[in-house]
Design a protein around this motif. Structure first.
Motif, short mmCIF file in Angstrom:
data_model
loop_
_atom_site.label_atom_id
_atom_site.label_comp_id
_atom_site.label_asym_id
_atom_site.label_seq_id
_atom_site.Cartn_x
_atom_site.Cartn_y
_atom_site.Cartn_z
N GLY A 360 34.37 66.95 58.08
CA GLY A 360 34.32 67.44 56.70
C GLY A 360 35.67 67.47 56.06
O GLY A 360 36.07 66.56 55.35
N GLY A 361 36.47 68.55 56.29
CA GLY A 361 37.75 68.72 55.61
C GLY A 361 38.82 67.77 56.03
O GLY A 361 39.83 67.64 55.35
N SER A 362 38.70 67.10 57.16
CA SER A 362 39.73 66.16 57.61
C SER A 362 39.35 64.71 57.34
O SER A 362 40.00 63.80 57.83
N VAL A 363 38.30 64.48 56.58
CA VAL A 363 37.85 63.12 56.28
C VAL A 363 38.46 62.65 54.96
O VAL A 363 38.39 63.36 53.96
N VAL A 364 39.09 61.48 54.98
CA VAL A 364 39.73 60.91 53.79
C VAL A 364 39.42 59.42 53.75
O VAL A 364 38.95 58.83 54.73
N ASP A 365 39.69 58.82 52.61
CA ASP A 365 39.65 57.37 52.48
C ASP A 365 41.02 56.82 52.83
O ASP A 365 42.01 57.14 52.15
N ALA A 425 54.10 69.41 49.94
CA ALA A 425 53.61 68.24 50.62
C ALA A 425 52.22 67.90 50.24
O ALA A 425 51.75 66.82 50.39
N GLY A 426 51.52 68.80 49.67
CA GLY A 426 50.16 68.53 49.26
C GLY A 426 49.62 69.75 48.59
O GLY A 426 50.13 70.83 48.72
N SER A 427 48.56 69.60 47.87
CA SER A 427 47.98 70.74 47.19
C SER A 427 46.54 70.47 46.93
O SER A 427 46.15 69.43 46.47
N GLY A 428 45.74 71.46 47.22
CA GLY A 428 44.35 71.38 46.81
C GLY A 428 43.48 70.70 47.82
O GLY A 428 43.89 70.12 48.81
N THR A 429 42.19 70.81 47.57
CA THR A 429 41.18 70.20 48.43
C THR A 429 41.30 68.69 48.39
O THR A 429 41.63 68.11 47.38
N GLY A 430 41.01 68.04 49.55
CA GLY A 430 41.08 66.59 49.64
C GLY A 430 42.37 66.09 50.23
O GLY A 430 42.53 64.90 50.45
N VAL A 431 43.35 66.99 50.51
CA VAL A 431 44.61 66.60 51.12
C VAL A 431 44.62 67.10 52.56
O VAL A 431 44.31 68.25 52.84
N THR A 500 51.50 64.23 54.86
CA THR A 500 50.23 64.55 54.23
C THR A 500 49.51 63.27 53.83
O THR A 500 50.14 62.22 53.64
N VAL A 501 48.20 63.38 53.73
CA VAL A 501 47.37 62.21 53.40
C VAL A 501 46.36 62.65 52.33
O VAL A 501 45.73 63.70 52.47
N GLY A 502 46.23 61.86 51.28
CA GLY A 502 45.18 62.07 50.27
C GLY A 502 44.18 60.95 50.34
O GLY A 502 44.26 60.06 51.19
N ASP A 503 43.23 60.94 49.40
CA ASP A 503 42.25 59.86 49.34
C ASP A 503 42.93 58.62 48.78
O ASP A 503 43.55 58.66 47.72
N LEU A 504 42.80 57.52 49.49
CA LEU A 504 43.40 56.26 49.08
C LEU A 504 42.35 55.36 48.49
O LEU A 504 41.37 55.04 49.16
N ASP A 505 42.52 54.94 47.23
CA ASP A 505 41.59 54.01 46.59
C ASP A 505 41.92 52.61 47.06
O ASP A 505 43.04 52.14 46.95
N GLY A 506 40.83 51.91 47.55
CA GLY A 506 41.09 50.52 47.99
C GLY A 506 41.17 49.61 46.85
O GLY A 506 41.52 48.49 46.99
#
Length: 506
Positions: A360-365, A425-431, A500-506
């Motif tokens: 859940g919370g550790s899943v990113v694109d 380094a990051g902020s908010g949900t999705g990071v 930190t890692v956020g959602d990456l758009d392909g």
């Protein structure tokens, strides 16, 4: 060559725009002009015909209501007679015929009399009608003529209406319409040329900038950007594209320069040792063993350097497809490989978002290969600098809203999980935040801001194997995934390095 240039000019966007604008205006104007003229001419002709038919019907009514003689229609000085009632509505020409068909009162202009008209004058029945459609009178004037019998053989009355004046009027209207259409077409062409020039001038400048880039290869040229429309958006996008290309070119140039600089040392050492192989039979056995060991060590270091250069270039290429990945699963895989490779104990802790336990919370694109490579570099770096450590190397994955805590890149010294200098380094949900903690000697404060630079090695680490590219790869991967790296000293000794890692758009 001249023919090609002329063809290119004729096929330019500005010329096409001008010709198209003029053509559309011409078609619309001609169509509107033709329809307007046709409607106006039809209305005028119908109106004139209706008026003349009304005059004829009035004359028929007069001769049928009461017996009238030719003298009743003869021109007189008094008003109010039957003749005046015919003339007043439309200026109708009236001519009176006697019983024998002769002209009793000549009209203005004189109207021709034929056999049918004389027969009507001698007719016994009042109201007999003879009509003539197009009769030339005088100097090519054309009239409509109607002859109405008075009855009883008393004669007839001729009424006529000139319609050549109407046709002349319509002909003049037609000529003016043609002139107006031509003027509108010319004006439309000029306006289209002005508008096309105004619209395409920025496109021409953009095309010129692109041609300069293609001809010279210089990416740092000034791109003209003005306005807020689609052309302006194109200019800004082109400018950003050139900026990205220039930055990429600069990165490649710097990477090649740095790599060439770093490769000189191991290659020089290899050449020196290889030159000594020619005298290996003269060397003592202990020196031989040392020489072979040095060659093996230098070849490994050179191989590691080349591999890291390849990894760094692969991280910049973005060739790996983007997909949905669980960072916690990647951390577990890295930990398993590190335990087998280093023999050290590596612990993985997943927390945040209600202790989601790796889901859940550790899943990113993101790109799983790049993320695994970056995390492996962090673990190998911790194992290298904490060789004699008995404690476990810790991998901490923090997801959800809790991942906003922590220090920025190359920040100052922090003492807790939320400390550190620089931007967050990051902020908010999705990071998702990834940390690798060790109990090694730690990082000096003056080196915290440079540990992610390419080929940088702290003075205390220059005696250890490595190329100085591992943490640079971490920074490249983090930046490509919408995050950033961070490093700080760990309370109680050691270091905390991660990204930190956020959602990456392909």
């Amino acid at each position: 060559m001249k023919r090609w240039v002329a063809g290119a000019r004729l096929s330019s966007l500005r010329t096409t725009f001008t010709v198209s604008f003029a053509a559309v205006a011409a078609v619309v104007t001609v169509l509107v002009g033709f329809l307007s003229y046709d409607a106006a001419a039809r209305l005028v002709r119908v109106d004139q015909q209706t008026v003349f038919e009304g005059v004829v019907q009035d004359l028929l009514a007069q001769v049928r209501q009461s017996p009238l003689a030719p003298a009743d229609f003869v021109t007189s000085d008094t008003d109010g007679g039957p003749r005046d009632e015919l003339i007043r509505p439309s200026g109708t020409a009236v001519q009176v015929l006697g019983p024998d068909g002769g002209v009793v009162d000549r009209g203005h202009p004189p109207l021709p009399v034929d056999a049918d008209d004389r027969a009507a004058a001698a007719a016994r029945t009042a109201g007999r009608l003879v009509e003539h459609g197009d009769v030339e009178v005088g100097d090519d004037d054309v009239y409509r003529v109607a002859t109405v019998a008075l009855g009883g053989g008393r004669g007839a009355v001729q009424v006529a209406q000139e319609f050549s004046d109407t046709e002349d009027l319509l002909r003049e209207l037609q000529q003016r319409t043609v002139l107006l259409v031509a003027a509108v077409v010319v004006a439309a062409g000029l306006f289209g040329w002005w508008l096309a020039r105004r619209i395409t001038s920025r496109l021409v400048r953009l095309a010129g900038a692109a041609e300069v880039v293609a001809r010279t290869g210089r990416l740092g040229i000034q791109v003209p950007v003005a306005g807020h429309d689609e052309v302006a958006r194109l200019g800004r996008s082109f400018d950003r594209m050139l900026g990205r290309l220039a930055q990429s070119e600069e990165d490649q140039r710097r990477l090649v320069q740095d790599a060439g600089h770093e490769l000189r040392t191991p290659l020089t050492s290899l050449r020196t040792n290889i030159s000594m192989l020619r005298r290996i039979d003269e060397l003592p056995p202990a020196v031989r063993e040392e020489l072979v060991a040095d060659l093996a060590q230098e070849s490994r270091e050179l191989t590691d350097l080349v591999n890291e250069l390849v990894d760094l270039a692969a991280g910049q290429s973005d060739a790996e497809p983007v997909r949905r990945v669980d960072v916690a699963d990647i951390a577990e895989d890295v930990a398993v490989a590190a335990r087998r490779r280093t023999g050290r104990d590596v612990e993985v802790t997943v927390r945040g978002a209600g202790d989601f336990g790796g889901a859940g919370g550790s899943v990113v694109d993101g790109r799983p290969g790049a993320l695994q490579r970056a995390l492996s570099n962090l673990v190998d770096n911790a194992a290298k600098f904490d060789r004699g450590g008995s404690g476990a190397i810790e991998i901490v994955v923090t997801g959800g809203a809790d991942s906003g805590a922590g220090g920025g890149v190359g920040g100052g010294v922090g003492t807790g999980a939320g400390s550190g200098a620089g931007p967050g380094a990051g902020s908010g949900t999705g990071v998702v935040r990834i940390e690798v903690r060790d109990r090694g000697p730690g990082i000096a404060e003056e080196d915290l801001g440079r540990v992610f630079d390419r080929f940088y090695r702290a003075p205390d680490a220059r005696s250890l194997p490595g190329s100085g590219l591992g943490l640079s790869i971490v920074r490249e991967v983090a930046t490509a995934h919408g995050g950033e790296p961070f490093a700080r000293r760990r309370e109680g000794g050691g270091s905390v390095i991660g990204f930190t890692v956020g959602d990456l758009d392909g």
